[in-house]
Design a protein around this motif. Structure first.
Motif, PDB file in Angstrom:
ATOM      1  N   MET A   1     -82.732   1.595  50.948  1.00  0.00           N
ATOM      2  CA  MET A   1     -83.630   1.746  51.104  1.00  0.00           C
ATOM      3  C   MET A   1     -84.260   2.955  52.687  1.00  0.00           C
ATOM      4  N   SER A   2     -85.401   3.353  52.264  1.00  0.00           N
ATOM      5  CA  SER A   2     -85.223   3.990  53.557  1.00  0.00           C
ATOM      6  C   SER A   2     -85.611   3.478  55.176  1.00  0.00           C
ATOM      7  N   ILE A   3     -84.710   4.462  55.603  1.00  0.00           N
ATOM      8  CA  ILE A   3     -84.302   4.080  57.795  1.00  0.00           C
ATOM      9  C   ILE A   3     -85.450   3.682  58.179  1.00  0.00           C
ATOM     10  N   PHE A   4     -86.795   4.255  57.424  1.00  0.00           N
ATOM     11  CA  PHE A   4     -87.749   3.971  58.046  1.00  0.00           C
ATOM     12  C   PHE A   4     -89.110   3.407  57.997  1.00  0.00           C
ATOM     13  N   GLU A   5     -88.292   1.692  56.625  1.00  0.00           N
ATOM     14  CA  GLU A   5     -88.877   0.887  56.182  1.00  0.00           C
ATOM     15  C   GLU A   5     -89.359  -0.077  57.441  1.00  0.00           C
ATOM     16  N   GLU A   6     -88.210  -0.945  58.015  1.00  0.00           N
ATOM     17  CA  GLU A   6     -89.074  -1.773  58.815  1.00  0.00           C
ATOM     18  C   GLU A   6     -89.261  -1.332  60.285  1.00  0.00           C
ATOM     19  N   TYR A   7     -89.400   0.455  60.704  1.00  0.00           N
ATOM     20  CA  TYR A   7     -90.433   0.418  61.700  1.00  0.00           C
ATOM     21  C   TYR A   7     -91.162   0.897  61.444  1.00  0.00           C
ATOM     22  N   ALA A   8     -91.598   0.643  60.355  1.00  0.00           N
ATOM     23  CA  ALA A   8     -93.092   1.420  59.801  1.00  0.00           C
ATOM     24  C   ALA A   8     -93.924   1.188  60.367  1.00  0.00           C
ATOM     25  N   TYR A   9     -94.158   0.329  60.750  1.00  0.00           N
ATOM     26  CA  TYR A   9     -95.922  -0.465  61.460  1.00  0.00           C
ATOM     27  C   TYR A   9     -95.905  -1.011  63.116  1.00  0.00           C
ATOM     28  N   TYR A  10     -94.618   0.016  63.796  1.00  0.00           N
ATOM     29  CA  TYR A  10     -94.556   0.539  65.094  1.00  0.00           C
ATOM     30  C   TYR A  10     -94.423   1.940  65.084  1.00  0.00           C
ATOM     31  N   TYR A  11     -93.634   2.371  64.223  1.00  0.00           N
ATOM     32  CA  TYR A  11     -94.222   4.087  64.589  1.00  0.00           C
ATOM     33  C   TYR A  11     -95.198   4.387  65.645  1.00  0.00           C
ATOM     34  N   ASP A  12     -96.589   4.652  64.476  1.00  0.00           N
ATOM     35  CA  ASP A  12     -97.507   5.197  65.608  1.00  0.00           C
ATOM     36  C   ASP A  12     -97.865   4.781  66.962  1.00  0.00           C
ATOM     37  N   LEU A  13     -97.376   3.748  67.221  1.00  0.00           N
ATOM     38  CA  LEU A  13     -97.425   2.824  68.312  1.00  0.00           C
ATOM     39  C   LEU A  13     -96.204   3.683  69.416  1.00  0.00           C
ATOM     40  N   LEU A  14     -95.370   3.936  69.194  1.00  0.00           N
ATOM     41  CA  LEU A  14     -93.350   4.732  69.666  1.00  0.00           C
ATOM     42  C   LEU A  14     -93.970   5.702  70.078  1.00  0.00           C
ATOM     43  N   TYR A  15     -94.878   6.428  68.736  1.00  0.00           N
ATOM     44  CA  TYR A  15     -95.534   7.521  68.868  1.00  0.00           C
ATOM     45  C   TYR A  15     -96.766   8.190  69.577  1.00  0.00           C
ATOM     46  N   LYS A  16     -97.815   6.994  70.265  1.00  0.00           N
ATOM     47  CA  LYS A  16     -99.089   7.339  70.086  1.00  0.00           C
ATOM     48  C   LYS A  16     -99.216   8.481  71.659  1.00  0.00           C
ATOM     49  N   ASP A  17     -98.129   9.149  72.286  1.00  0.00           N
ATOM     50  CA  ASP A  17     -98.056  10.204  73.296  1.00  0.00           C
ATOM     51  C   ASP A  17     -97.702  11.173  72.720  1.00  0.00           C
ATOM     52  N   LYS A  18     -97.515  11.170  70.932  1.00  0.00           N
ATOM     53  CA  LYS A  18     -97.574  13.389  70.771  1.00  0.00           C
ATOM     54  C   LYS A  18     -98.736  13.300  70.451  1.00  0.00           C
ATOM     55  N   ASP A  19     -98.839  14.659  70.871  1.00  0.00           N
ATOM     56  CA  ASP A  19     -99.888  15.284  70.608  1.00  0.00           C
ATOM     57  C   ASP A  19     -99.921  15.973  69.087  1.00  0.00           C
ATOM     58  N   TYR A  20    -100.684  15.036  67.865  1.00  0.00           N
ATOM     59  CA  TYR A  20    -100.819  15.593  66.928  1.00  0.00           C
ATOM     60  C   TYR A  20    -102.180  16.548  66.476  1.00  0.00           C
ATOM     61  N   ILE A  21    -102.714  16.504  67.607  1.00  0.00           N
ATOM     62  CA  ILE A  21    -103.751  17.076  67.545  1.00  0.00           C
ATOM     63  C   ILE A  21    -103.527  19.156  67.806  1.00  0.00           C
ATOM     64  N   LYS A  22    -102.580  19.219  69.438  1.00  0.00           N
ATOM     65  CA  LYS A  22    -102.522  20.358  69.693  1.00  0.00           C
ATOM     66  C   LYS A  22    -101.223  20.664  68.188  1.00  0.00           C
ATOM     67  N   GLU A  23    -100.121  19.800  67.969  1.00  0.00           N
ATOM     68  CA  GLU A  23     -99.392  20.584  67.163  1.00  0.00           C
ATOM     69  C   GLU A  23    -100.082  20.927  65.804  1.00  0.00           C
ATOM     70  N   ALA A  24    -100.948  20.327  65.464  1.00  0.00           N
ATOM     71  CA  ALA A  24    -101.807  20.731  63.830  1.00  0.00           C
ATOM     72  C   ALA A  24    -102.477  21.761  64.582  1.00  0.00           C
ATOM     73  N   LYS A  25    -102.636  22.001  65.521  1.00  0.00           N
ATOM     74  CA  LYS A  25    -104.105  23.295  65.714  1.00  0.00           C
ATOM     75  C   LYS A  25    -102.673  24.773  65.502  1.00  0.00           C
ATOM     76  N   TYR A  26    -101.364  23.660  66.113  1.00  0.00           N
ATOM     77  CA  TYR A  26    -100.960  25.396  65.982  1.00  0.00           C
ATOM     78  C   TYR A  26    -100.379  25.669  64.499  1.00  0.00           C
ATOM     79  N   ILE A  27    -100.216  24.831  63.689  1.00  0.00           N
ATOM     80  CA  ILE A  27     -99.880  24.682  62.340  1.00  0.00           C
ATOM     81  C   ILE A  27    -100.490  25.628  61.561  1.00  0.00           C
ATOM     82  N   ASP A  28    -101.796  25.512  61.873  1.00  0.00           N
ATOM     83  CA  ASP A  28    -103.132  25.712  61.740  1.00  0.00           C
ATOM     84  C   ASP A  28    -103.633  27.331  62.122  1.00  0.00           C
ATOM     85  N   LYS A  29    -103.251  28.051  63.190  1.00  0.00           N
ATOM     86  CA  LYS A  29    -102.700  29.604  63.554  1.00  0.00           C
ATOM     87  C   LYS A  29    -101.538  30.235  62.832  1.00  0.00           C
TER      88      LYS A  29
END
Length: 249
Positions: A1-29
């Motif tokens: 079983m993946s180590i992420f199975e149980e806490y997948a449900y809290y994953y987005d909350l734990l990383y709500k401060d991660k700037d996915y928009i900025k990182e996506a723009k970086y990858i896009d560039k």
């Protein structure tokens, strides 16, 4: 079983401060600098699909895979006609088409602890690409990790339903270039007052440019570049995260 199975449900909350928009723009560039005609992306280790969602907004069609069924269940809540997800192991996945680009973000490559697993994941990326396709991934960068050693960290987040406290305790294995990050995650239910504790160990490999270049070249990748993640600067002893770009020729 993946180590992420149980806490997948809290994953987005734990990383709500991660700037996915900025990182996506970086990858896009970075993608556009390699090839202006990239449309179809395979993302290896997509998690709950946050990078994919933001890259999709920038015009890409993306298929994400992750070995955690729970992560994919969360990701599928965000899917569209051109944003799809699938359970799959990045070391053994066989794509049914060839992509313009392959990505692997948020240190997924550092979860490949052995040379065999790392080479297998890189080979999946290579086999999934069209000729002249672009591969971008980030990882823990060895000089930065060893200059600023991992420390005990406590993170507290909450929403209207729960409060989450995560304690990260690192354990170093110098002879293997590994850090075992032992997580104790405490979840407090605001409605019932009940609580539960999740314990997981994330085994992270820190990598060095020469070994990455050797493995990429061995598989067939060329034109290898390495940047400090988030910029186009060379990584330094202050860089914990490096980004590698290569081309299938």
């Amino acid at each position: 079983m993946s180590i992420f199975e149980e806490y997948a449900y809290y994953y987005d909350l734990l990383y709500k401060d991660k700037d996915y928009i900025k990182e996506a723009k970086y990858i896009d560039k970075l993608l556009k600098e390699e090839n202006e005609n990239i449309n179809y992306i395979l993302n290896l280790g997509c998690g709950t699909g946050n990078h994919d969602t933001e890259l999709h907004k920038l015009g890409y069609s993306i298929h994400g895979i992750d070995m955690s069924e729970s992560m994919i269940a969360e990701a599928n809540k965000k899917k569209t006609e051109k944003l799809t997800f699938e359970v799959g192991d990045i070391r053994t996945y066989k794509a049914d088409k060839r992509y313009d680009a392959v990505t692997s973000l948020f240190h997924v490559i550092s979860y490949q602890n052995s040379n065999k697993d790392l080479e297998s994941a890189l080979k999946v990326a290579y086999d999934s690409l069209k000729e002249n396709g672009t591969f971008i991934f980030d990882c823990w960068y060895g000089p930065g990790v060893l200059s600023d050693l991992p420390k005990l960290r406590v993170k507290k987040v909450e929403n209207e339903k729960c409060k989450v406290i995560r304690i990260a305790t690192p354990e170093m294995f110098a002879s293997k270039n590994l850090v075992h990050v032992n997580y104790e995650t405490i979840i407090l239910d605001k409605d019932t007052g009940s609580s539960k504790i999740l314990n997981e160990t994330h085994k992270m490999r820190y990598l060095f440019t020469p070994e990455v270049e050797y493995m990429l070249n061995k598989i067939g990748f060329k034109n290898i570049k390495c940047y400090e993640y988030g910029s186009k600067n060379d990584p330094t002893y202050n860089s914990w995260n490096a980004c590698f770009i290569s081309t299938k020729l």
